[in-house]
Motif scaffolding. Structure first.
Motif, short mmCIF file in Angstrom:
data_model
loop_
_atom_site.label_atom_id
_atom_site.label_comp_id
_atom_site.label_asym_id
_atom_site.label_seq_id
_atom_site.Cartn_x
_atom_site.Cartn_y
_atom_site.Cartn_z
N ALA A 306 9.66 4.01 -83.24
CA ALA A 306 9.55 5.36 -82.66
C ALA A 306 8.49 6.20 -83.35
O ALA A 306 7.78 6.97 -82.69
CB ALA A 306 10.91 6.07 -82.76
N SER A 429 20.57 -1.74 -79.21
CA SER A 429 19.88 -2.43 -78.11
C SER A 429 20.44 -2.02 -76.76
O SER A 429 19.69 -1.83 -75.79
CB SER A 429 20.00 -3.95 -78.29
N GLN A 432 19.12 1.36 -75.89
CA GLN A 432 17.72 1.26 -75.45
C GLN A 432 17.64 0.82 -73.99
O GLN A 432 16.88 1.38 -73.20
CB GLN A 432 16.97 0.27 -76.34
N ARG A 433 18.43 -0.19 -73.63
CA ARG A 433 18.38 -0.72 -72.26
C ARG A 433 18.81 0.34 -71.26
O ARG A 433 18.19 0.50 -70.21
CB ARG A 433 19.28 -1.96 -72.15
N LEU A 436 16.00 2.88 -70.78
CA LEU A 436 14.85 2.38 -70.04
C LEU A 436 15.19 2.12 -68.57
O LEU A 436 14.31 2.21 -67.70
CB LEU A 436 14.32 1.10 -70.70
N LEU A 448 9.21 4.07 -74.59
CA LEU A 448 9.74 3.06 -75.50
C LEU A 448 10.20 3.69 -76.82
O LEU A 448 11.24 3.31 -77.39
CB LEU A 448 8.69 1.97 -75.78
N ALA A 451 13.34 5.51 -76.13
CA ALA A 451 14.44 4.55 -75.98
C ALA A 451 14.96 4.10 -77.33
O ALA A 451 16.18 3.94 -77.52
CB ALA A 451 13.96 3.35 -75.16
N THR A 452 14.05 3.88 -78.26
CA THR A 452 14.46 3.49 -79.61
C THR A 452 15.30 4.59 -80.25
O THR A 452 16.34 4.32 -80.87
CB THR A 452 13.23 3.20 -80.49
N GLY A 455 18.75 4.60 -78.68
CA GLY A 455 19.56 3.49 -79.17
C GLY A 455 20.08 3.74 -80.58
O GLY A 455 21.25 3.47 -80.89
#
Length: 485
Positions: A306, A429, A432-433, A436, A448, A451-452, A455
């Motif tokens: 990030a 994880s 994050q999914r 996204l 991205l 998303a990190t 998560g």
């Protein structure tokens, strides 16, 4: 009083004329370099993938295999410390570690490097229980806090400087120097221990229960391997290789526990859990190790994924907190000797709860200075909890349970570390999914990074929940005294 396992304890020597400091120094030197090795190699993985021509899942065996061997060997240490003298165990462990280090440094291919790592792990797996058991025998309860604090310094300081030290070495030297530079110190520890390390117990050589050893190996090995494999390209939790080994490990572990309650001379005497403060210690240590290992795994993802930091910069940012954690361990040990566990553990748990809440609020706009302060404070809080709790729990055990108590706690720490990393990275994880999947531009670097962060937030929310449990448990802790035989 239950006498099962009484004969399994090593008979103590007359320690009246034994000089404790040289023995403690011998243990610290050997432990430092064996524990340093756990984190020294990880940063070299990208270079190793190219030079050895192996995939990332294959290369991960260098880490998974190491944890697996340690997790399998530690339970058996309760038996081994009763079959061999202090000197034999320590020198044997360091000899295995030194041979493994030499094999790693000269390895022509991946198979040799893995074999060397497993030998190193065998040495480390034998080292930790011997070190803690020796401290329990050598020091009276009122002085154990300071001694255990010195051990805590090594346990935290060594892995903390591992990534940063290896980053410095790899700036100008080949990866093999990660082993060449450790080998002379490992050999020095053997020479130093040969001169100064004295035996502090008399081997009693109890009966070897082969079935218990097999069940222990399958149980702890299966659980550690299964959880460690979740992020290594096996398909996550849905992979039969993951959940299958965890199920086999859990069933074997249940059979192992039942057998330990039935046999006359158990491999690992589960009756130690009859002592309430020891049981409380075990639960708190599991939570602390999950928090510690998961934070060490999550923060690099946040810093590199990030914030765009390099691996070396990430290591430098986490170094001060980890170093301080180790450096203040002797201080918390002395404070424990003077004031008892409640004065440290309860404030430490409350501090940790507040810090975990702050970690749930971080984002890509959080400054590096804020991360540095949060990490330093969290490591201080963990230091206030871990060694005082562990010392207090072991102090409640009668001497005959020392080998079993140290083996139980060291095993639980290995298993908790493996579970913690897998659990928290899995939570990260999935967060994050989900982020996204709802994003309009999931491939963009900005999304991205977000998303990190999302998560990591999810993972730290669970960490906050664990911290709540730790604080509640800490309220029940009280100072213990070693009972009579």
């Amino acid at each position: 009083m239950n006498t099962a396992g009484a004969s399994a304890a090593s008979a103590p020597f007359d320690l009246g004329n034994v000089k404790r400091l040289p023995i403690l120094i011998s243990l610290i030197i050997g432990a430092f370099f064996s524990i340093l090795n756990e984190t020294l190699l990880n940063i070299a993985f990208p270079e190793l993938m190219i030079e050895l021509n192996v995939s990332a899942p294959t290369l991960q065996w260098l880490a998974t295999g190491y944890m697996l061997v340690v997790g399998v060997l530690v339970p058996a240490s309760a038996l081994l410390v009763q079959w061999f003298t202090t000197r034999q165990m320590f020198l044997g462990a360091m000899t295995l570690f030194s041979i493994g280090t030499l094999v790693c440094g000269t390895a022509p291919e991946f198979g040799f490097l893995l074999a060397g790592r497993l030998l190193q792990a065998a040495g480390t797996g034998l080292m930790l229980p011997v070190m803690m058991n020796t401290i329990l025998v050598l020091y009276p309860p009122e002085k154990r806090g300071a001694a255990m604090g010195s051990i805590g310094l090594v346990i935290m300081f060594a892995p903390a400087i591992g990534p940063t030290l290896s980053g410095l070495i790899l700036e100008s030297l080949q990866w093999r120097w990660l082993f060449y530079m450790v080998l002379p110190f490992a050999l020095f520890s053997i020479v130093f221990a040969s001169i100064y390390l004295k035996n502090v117990s008399q081997p009693t050589k109890p009966k070897v229960d082969v079935i218990s050893i097999v069940l222990s190996t399958l149980g702890f090995g299966g659980i550690v391997y299964g959880f460690s494999s979740t992020g290594e390209g096996h398909g996550g939790w849905s992979s039969p290789e993951v959940y299958g080994t965890i199920i086999v490990g859990a069933v074997a572990l249940l059979l192992f526990v039942l057998r330990q309650l039935r046999v006359k001379e158990p491999l690992m005497d589960i009756r130690a859990f009859r002592f309430p403060m020891f049981t409380l210690t075990a639960i708190l240590l599991i939570i602390m190790m999950m928090t510690l290992f998961s934070t060490m795994a999550l923060l690099p993802f946040l810093f590199q994924g990030a914030l765009g930091m390099t691996v070396f910069a990430s290591g430098l940012l986490m170094l001060p907190g980890s170093l301080l954690n180790g450096l203040i361990s002797p201080l918390t040990g002395k404070l424990f000797d003077k004031f008892g566990p409640r004065a440290l553990v309860i404030p430490g748990a409350a501090f940790l709860l507040v810090l975990m809440w702050f970690f749930t609020r971080v984002d890509i706009h959080t400054s590096k200075v804020e991360f540095l302060i949060l990490h330093i404070c969290m490591m201080v809080a963990i230091s206030m909890i871990m060694m005082p709790t562990q010392t207090n729990g072991l102090n409640q055990l009668p001497p005959r349970y020392y080998p079993h108590g140290t083996a139980i706690l060291n095993t639980l720490q290995q298993v908790a570390g493996a579970i913690g990393v897998a659990f928290f990275i899995g939570i990260m994880s999935s967060g994050q999914r989900r982020f996204l999947e709802s994003s309009t531009a999931p491939a963009s670097p900005a999304q991205l990074a977000e998303a990190t962060v999302a998560g990591v937030h999810n993972a730290f929310l669970y960490g906050f929940g664990f911290a709540v449990v730790a604080l509640v448990l800490a309220l029940f802790i009280k100072r213990t005294k070693t009972p009579a035989q």
